[in-house]
Design a protein around this motif. Structure first.
Motif, PDB file in Angstrom:
ATOM      1  N   ASP A 352      -0.360   5.420  12.831  1.00  0.00           N
ATOM      2  CA  ASP A 352      -0.845   6.766  13.167  1.00  0.00           C
ATOM      3  C   ASP A 352      -1.526   7.418  11.968  1.00  0.00           C
ATOM      4  OD1 ASP A 352       0.126   6.508  15.734  1.00  0.00           O
ATOM      5  OD2 ASP A 352       2.046   7.472  15.279  1.00  0.00           O
ATOM      6  N   ILE A 353      -0.973   7.206  10.779  1.00  0.00           N
ATOM      7  CA  ILE A 353      -1.556   7.808   9.571  1.00  0.00           C
ATOM      8  C   ILE A 353      -2.953   7.245   9.327  1.00  0.00           C
ATOM      9  CG2 ILE A 353      -1.349   7.893   7.049  1.00  0.00           C
ATOM     10  CD1 ILE A 353       1.704   8.048   7.464  1.00  0.00           C
ATOM     11  N   VAL A 354      -3.096   5.921   9.448  1.00  0.00           N
ATOM     12  CA  VAL A 354      -4.401   5.287   9.203  1.00  0.00           C
ATOM     13  C   VAL A 354      -5.437   5.769  10.223  1.00  0.00           C
ATOM     14  CG1 VAL A 354      -5.601   3.062   9.210  1.00  0.00           C
ATOM     15  CG2 VAL A 354      -3.393   3.282   8.060  1.00  0.00           C
ATOM     16  N   ALA A 355      -4.988   6.104  11.421  1.00  0.00           N
ATOM     17  CA  ALA A 355      -5.923   6.541  12.462  1.00  0.00           C
ATOM     18  C   ALA A 355      -6.376   7.995  12.286  1.00  0.00           C
ATOM     19  CB  ALA A 355      -5.272   6.376  13.834  1.00  0.00           C
ATOM     20  N   LEU A 356      -5.686   8.780  11.436  1.00  0.00           N
ATOM     21  CA  LEU A 356      -6.072  10.179  11.253  1.00  0.00           C
ATOM     22  C   LEU A 356      -7.417  10.284  10.528  1.00  0.00           C
ATOM     23  CD1 LEU A 356      -2.723  11.871  10.106  1.00  0.00           C
ATOM     24  CD2 LEU A 356      -3.963  12.297  12.244  1.00  0.00           C
ATOM     25  N   PRO A 357      -8.269  11.230  10.922  1.00  0.00           N
ATOM     26  CA  PRO A 357      -9.509  11.464  10.160  1.00  0.00           C
ATOM     27  C   PRO A 357      -9.182  12.069   8.798  1.00  0.00           C
ATOM     28  CG  PRO A 357      -9.243  13.130  11.875  1.00  0.00           C
ATOM     29  CD  PRO A 357      -8.154  12.124  12.100  1.00  0.00           C
ATOM     30  N   ARG A 376       0.281  -4.805  -3.094  1.00  0.00           N
ATOM     31  CA  ARG A 376       1.175  -4.797  -4.248  1.00  0.00           C
ATOM     32  C   ARG A 376       2.630  -4.743  -3.807  1.00  0.00           C
ATOM     33  NH1 ARG A 376      -0.089  -0.441  -8.868  1.00  0.00           N
ATOM     34  NH2 ARG A 376      -2.042  -1.619  -8.788  1.00  0.00           N
ATOM     35  N   GLN A 377       2.923  -3.956  -2.779  1.00  0.00           N
ATOM     36  CA  GLN A 377       4.305  -3.783  -2.329  1.00  0.00           C
ATOM     37  C   GLN A 377       4.694  -4.754  -1.219  1.00  0.00           C
ATOM     38  OE1 GLN A 377       5.044   0.486  -1.592  1.00  0.00           O
ATOM     39  NE2 GLN A 377       3.459   0.958  -3.112  1.00  0.00           N
ATOM     40  N   ARG A 378       3.737  -5.633  -0.839  1.00  0.00           N
ATOM     41  CA  ARG A 378       3.989  -6.648   0.201  1.00  0.00           C
ATOM     42  C   ARG A 378       4.533  -6.009   1.468  1.00  0.00           C
ATOM     43  NH1 ARG A 378       0.803 -10.055  -1.440  1.00  0.00           N
ATOM     44  NH2 ARG A 378       1.728 -11.605  -0.059  1.00  0.00           N
ATOM     45  N   ASP A 379       3.867  -4.958   1.911  1.00  0.00           N
ATOM     46  CA  ASP A 379       4.315  -4.188   3.064  1.00  0.00           C
ATOM     47  C   ASP A 379       3.540  -4.630   4.304  1.00  0.00           C
ATOM     48  OD1 ASP A 379       4.563  -2.007   5.031  1.00  0.00           O
ATOM     49  OD2 ASP A 379       5.608  -0.958   3.421  1.00  0.00           O
ATOM     50  N   ALA A 380       4.206  -5.387   5.178  1.00  0.00           N
ATOM     51  CA  ALA A 380       3.532  -5.943   6.349  1.00  0.00           C
ATOM     52  C   ALA A 380       3.147  -4.861   7.355  1.00  0.00           C
ATOM     53  CB  ALA A 380       4.432  -6.986   7.018  1.00  0.00           C
ATOM     54  N   GLU A 381       3.990  -3.822   7.524  1.00  0.00           N
ATOM     55  CA  GLU A 381       3.678  -2.771   8.501  1.00  0.00           C
ATOM     56  C   GLU A 381       2.378  -2.058   8.135  1.00  0.00           C
ATOM     57  OE1 GLU A 381       5.462   1.420  10.336  1.00  0.00           O
ATOM     58  OE2 GLU A 381       6.542   0.355   8.734  1.00  0.00           O
ATOM     59  N   TRP A 382       2.244  -1.665   6.883  1.00  0.00           N
ATOM     60  CA  TRP A 382       1.018  -1.005   6.458  1.00  0.00           C
ATOM     61  C   TRP A 382      -0.171  -1.967   6.488  1.00  0.00           C
ATOM     62  CZ3 TRP A 382      -0.588   3.900   5.060  1.00  0.00           C
ATOM     63  CH2 TRP A 382       0.378   4.902   5.111  1.00  0.00           C
ATOM     64  N   SER A 383       0.069  -3.218   6.185  1.00  0.00           N
ATOM     65  CA  SER A 383      -1.022  -4.198   6.236  1.00  0.00           C
ATOM     66  C   SER A 383      -1.568  -4.320   7.652  1.00  0.00           C
ATOM     67  CB  SER A 383      -0.538  -5.565   5.736  1.00  0.00           C
ATOM     68  OG  SER A 383      -0.242  -5.519   4.358  1.00  0.00           O
ATOM     69  N   ARG A 384      -0.674  -4.372   8.639  1.00  0.00           N
ATOM     70  CA  ARG A 384      -1.150  -4.463  10.028  1.00  0.00           C
ATOM     71  C   ARG A 384      -1.960  -3.223  10.399  1.00  0.00           C
ATOM     72  NH1 ARG A 384       4.476  -5.754  10.695  1.00  0.00           N
ATOM     73  NH2 ARG A 384       4.747  -8.027  10.685  1.00  0.00           N
ATOM     74  N   ALA A 385      -1.481  -2.051   9.982  1.00  0.00           N
ATOM     75  CA  ALA A 385      -2.191  -0.821  10.318  1.00  0.00           C
ATOM     76  C   ALA A 385      -3.570  -0.791   9.669  1.00  0.00           C
ATOM     77  CB  ALA A 385      -1.372   0.389   9.882  1.00  0.00           C
ATOM     78  N   ARG A 406      -9.379  -6.983   3.779  1.00  0.00           N
ATOM     79  CA  ARG A 406      -8.667  -7.612   4.890  1.00  0.00           C
ATOM     80  C   ARG A 406      -8.039  -8.936   4.457  1.00  0.00           C
ATOM     81  NH1 ARG A 406     -12.113  -6.769  10.512  1.00  0.00           N
ATOM     82  NH2 ARG A 406     -11.359  -4.663  10.924  1.00  0.00           N
ATOM     83  N   ALA A 407      -8.765  -9.715   3.656  1.00  0.00           N
ATOM     84  CA  ALA A 407      -8.221 -10.993   3.200  1.00  0.00           C
ATOM     85  C   ALA A 407      -6.944 -10.771   2.388  1.00  0.00           C
ATOM     86  CB  ALA A 407      -9.266 -11.739   2.373  1.00  0.00           C
ATOM     87  N   LYS A 408      -6.941  -9.771   1.514  1.00  0.00           N
ATOM     88  CA  LYS A 408      -5.748  -9.494   0.717  1.00  0.00           C
ATOM     89  C   LYS A 408      -4.600  -8.991   1.590  1.00  0.00           C
ATOM     90  CE  LYS A 408      -8.390  -8.446  -3.468  1.00  0.00           C
ATOM     91  NZ  LYS A 408      -8.821  -7.387  -4.410  1.00  0.00           N
ATOM     92  N   LEU A 409      -4.910  -8.140   2.566  1.00  0.00           N
ATOM     93  CA  LEU A 409      -3.865  -7.649   3.466  1.00  0.00           C
ATOM     94  C   LEU A 409      -3.244  -8.787   4.263  1.00  0.00           C
ATOM     95  CD1 LEU A 409      -5.693  -4.454   4.749  1.00  0.00           C
ATOM     96  CD2 LEU A 409      -3.650  -4.471   3.312  1.00  0.00           C
ATOM     97  N   LEU A 410      -4.068  -9.729   4.704  1.00  0.00           N
ATOM     98  CA  LEU A 410      -3.548 -10.855   5.474  1.00  0.00           C
ATOM     99  C   LEU A 410      -2.538 -11.668   4.682  1.00  0.00           C
ATOM    100  CD1 LEU A 410      -6.815 -12.087   7.221  1.00  0.00           C
ATOM    101  CD2 LEU A 410      -4.729 -11.371   8.396  1.00  0.00           C
ATOM    102  N   SER A 411      -2.698 -11.706   3.356  1.00  0.00           N
ATOM    103  CA  SER A 411      -1.791 -12.505   2.531  1.00  0.00           C
ATOM    104  C   SER A 411      -0.363 -11.976   2.562  1.00  0.00           C
ATOM    105  CB  SER A 411      -2.303 -12.556   1.089  1.00  0.00           C
ATOM    106  OG  SER A 411      -2.183 -11.279   0.468  1.00  0.00           O
ATOM    107  N   THR A 412      -0.150 -10.735   2.996  1.00  0.00           N
ATOM    108  CA  THR A 412       1.199 -10.172   3.063  1.00  0.00           C
ATOM    109  C   THR A 412       1.909 -10.523   4.366  1.00  0.00           C
ATOM    110  OG1 THR A 412       0.567  -8.065   4.107  1.00  0.00           O
ATOM    111  CG2 THR A 412       0.353  -8.215   1.711  1.00  0.00           C
ATOM    112  N   LEU A 413       1.183 -11.069   5.337  1.00  0.00           N
ATOM    113  CA  LEU A 413       1.774 -11.397   6.630  1.00  0.00           C
ATOM    114  C   LEU A 413       2.313 -12.824   6.615  1.00  0.00           C
ATOM    115  CD1 LEU A 413      -0.944  -9.902   9.018  1.00  0.00           C
ATOM    116  CD2 LEU A 413       1.050  -8.771   8.007  1.00  0.00           C
ATOM    117  N   GLY A 414       3.160 -13.136   7.573  1.00  0.00           N
ATOM    118  CA  GLY A 414       3.670 -14.495   7.703  1.00  0.00           C
ATOM    119  C   GLY A 414       2.561 -15.462   8.077  1.00  0.00           C
TER     120      GLY A 414
END
Length: 533
Positions: A352-357, A376-385, A406-414
């Motif tokens: 929801d936060i990421v979707a806010l203008p 940096r914090q390896r946070d999968a929830e924020w990475s998905r958002a 996006r490539a860096k964010l994907l590295s935090t997911l399984g």
């Protein structure tokens, strides 16, 4: 005595320098040197005299015997294959840069080394020089090559200045004492090569984290700045809240790079004091604005970078093309714990936060900082958002449009989730935007991802696309597709008919590329079988 004998005797009594001069000028220009054969006889005589007059050199110190390597011996078929890979007997490129249909052996060497290391195999002694030469020429090979070379590779590297890179980068090849043997650990830490000390620090930290920190603290003040930086960077593995006091002291280090790395590691610990300080600063910059028709995020970037901010790792000077305030804002937000924002922004979820203008054009800067924080914090929830939906066109909807982010964010997911996201992205958008994303997927690619890549390549071929535009993806497929996909690709190895309007010769290029892909997959399957013994 004959005249020729007299001349030869006269020539032989001349100095070595005179003989060299006569040989260079020629006997025609120096008649006193006699005939050519007389000059050669004299040179032979003088050579014998010079050698007989040499004083033998003092014998050097014999090197210590090579240490043992108890790993399993390499199967004979795998040893022959390694010799071929190190010789790189790939077929030369065709005219016009065409690679042909033969596999590129040099590109398969990293994968061969990875499998050999997974299986705990020992490098053949006879191939160690070629292996070290390959690692010297290709920095991308060094970690795996030096691990495979093992303790004997490190021993050999000490004897050749051209392999000195191994003495600083072979963290996996050192022969380490038992981490519980305090005296042996102390001796190696005080006297070992840098590579051995890095490996020792990692082993001791894994055995007893407190002992690892004590080892590093004991010599920290006397280490060189570049060594302190690399030691500090090695703390990423197994980083915990117990490392915080040491990292806080490192914030006052005399090296700017060491201070920055310490701050980065502390910000990766959401419960650290530095993370709390950064959160307080970041919250003064980011808030909700409900004054208009809808809710949006308001941003007020810092107006200065004070001494306390700099001590906590905020770099005061931005790179070229960046404004100071946006530069400071990004550093504060990326260093603040991500759990700061739901409470600060009305109890909303990360999605929801990421979707806010975001007001006043600060959205791209804010989202980029959140991306860095999520990685940096390896946070999968924020990475998905922040990734957004894989089917959404880049730049539309919530999430970042940057492929690098996006490539860096994907590295935090399984692994499975990562492959599924990229497969759906390729199915929606094709391969032209997917190269960076494929690079973070685990090898071999999962079935759905491999099928998506093959389908997209087939669609590109049938559409008459330039095959050269997909050479990068095809090269990745050669290294990363599951070899079990090769039967499915057989139908694509034939040269397709060229439709009107297609690129001239494209069909032949596509056929060669698919033939090379199939041959490479079969070779990879054979390599794995050989390494299984």
């Amino acid at each position: 005595m004959s005249g020729s004998t007299v001349n030869a005797a006269a020539v032989s009594t001349g100095s070595w320098e005179e003989l060299v001069t006569s040989a260079l000028l020629g006997t025609d220009r120096r008649p006193a040197a006699g005939k050519p054969e007389e000059l050669l006889d004299a040179a032979a005589t003088q050579t014998l005299r010079r050698r007989a007059g040499l004083v033998p050199a003092t014998a050097g110190v014999r090197p210590q015997p090579a240490p043992p390597d108890e790993r399993l011996a390499l199967p004979e078929a795998a040893r022959r294959r390694l010799g071929m890979l190190l010789a790189d007997r790939s077929a030369p490129a065709h005219a016009g840069g065409r690679r042909g249909s033969a596999p590129d052996l040099g590109e398969l060497l990293p994968q061969w080394l990875a499998v050999a290391n997974e299986r705990g195999l020992r490098a053949p002694s006879a191939l160690l020089p070629a292996l070290l030469d390959a690692a010297r020429a290709r920095t991308d090979l060094r970690p795996q090559a030096l691990t495979f070379a093992g303790p004997r590779g490190l021993w050999l590297a000490r004897l050749n200045p051209e392999w000195r890179f191994a003495l600083r980068g072979a963290s996996g090849s050192a022969v380490l004492p038992d981490p519980g043997d305090a005296e042996s650990v102390r001796l190696l830490w005080g006297e070992g090569l840098f590579a051995e000390r890095v490996a020792l620090l990692g082993a001791v930290r894994a055995y007893a984290p407190e002992a690892g920190r004590a080892l590093l603290a004991a010599t920290w003040a006397t280490e060189r700045a570049e060594d302190r930086l690399m030691f500090l960077d090695s703390l990423r593995d197994g980083l915990s809240a117990e490392d915080e006091p040491f990292l806080e002291r490192a914030l006052a280090d005399r090296s700017r790079n060491v201070r920055a790395t310490a701050a980065e590691l502390l910000s990766a610990l959401p419960g650290s004091a530095l993370a709390g300080r950064m959160a307080q600063r970041a919250m003064t910059c980011v808030s909700l604005d409900r004054t208009g028709d809808g809710t949006l995020i308001s941003v007020e970037a810092p107006h200065e970078c004070d001494a306390a901010m700099q001590r906590d790792g905020v770099a005061p000077r931005p790179p070229a093309g960046r404004g100071e305030r946006s530069w400071w804002l990004g550093q504060l937000v990326e260093s603040a714990p991500l759990d700061t924002w739901p409470a600060r922004l009305g109890g909303r979820t990360a999605r929801d936060i990421v979707a806010l203008p975001v007001a006043d054009g600060w959205g791209e800067e804010l989202h980029a900082a959140w991306c860095r924080a999520a990685v940096r914090q390896r946070d999968a929830e924020w990475s998905r958002a922040l990734l957004g939906a894989p089917s959404a066109p880049p730049g539309e909807g919530a999430g970042t449009a940057s492929l690098a982010e996006r490539a860096k964010l994907l590295s935090t997911l399984g692994e499975a989730e990562r492959a599924d996201w990229v497969a759906r992205f390729i199915s929606a958008h094709g391969l032209s935007e997917a190269f960076q994303l494929l690079g973070v997927c685990v090898v071999p690619w999962a079935g759905a991802l491999g099928r998506a890549v093959v389908d997209a390549l087939e669609i590109a071929r049938d559409a008459g696309s330039y095959p050269w535009s997909f050479s990068g993806v095809m090269g990745l497929a050669e290294r990363c597709l599951d070899p079990s996909e090769s039967p499915r690709l057989e139908a694509l190895t034939a040269t397709p008919p060229e439709d009107e309007g297609a690129s001239p010769g494209a069909g032949g290029y596509w056929a060669e590329a698919f033939q090379r892909l199939v041959a490479t997959l079969r070779l990879r399957a054979a390599m794995r079988e050989e390494l299984s013994g």
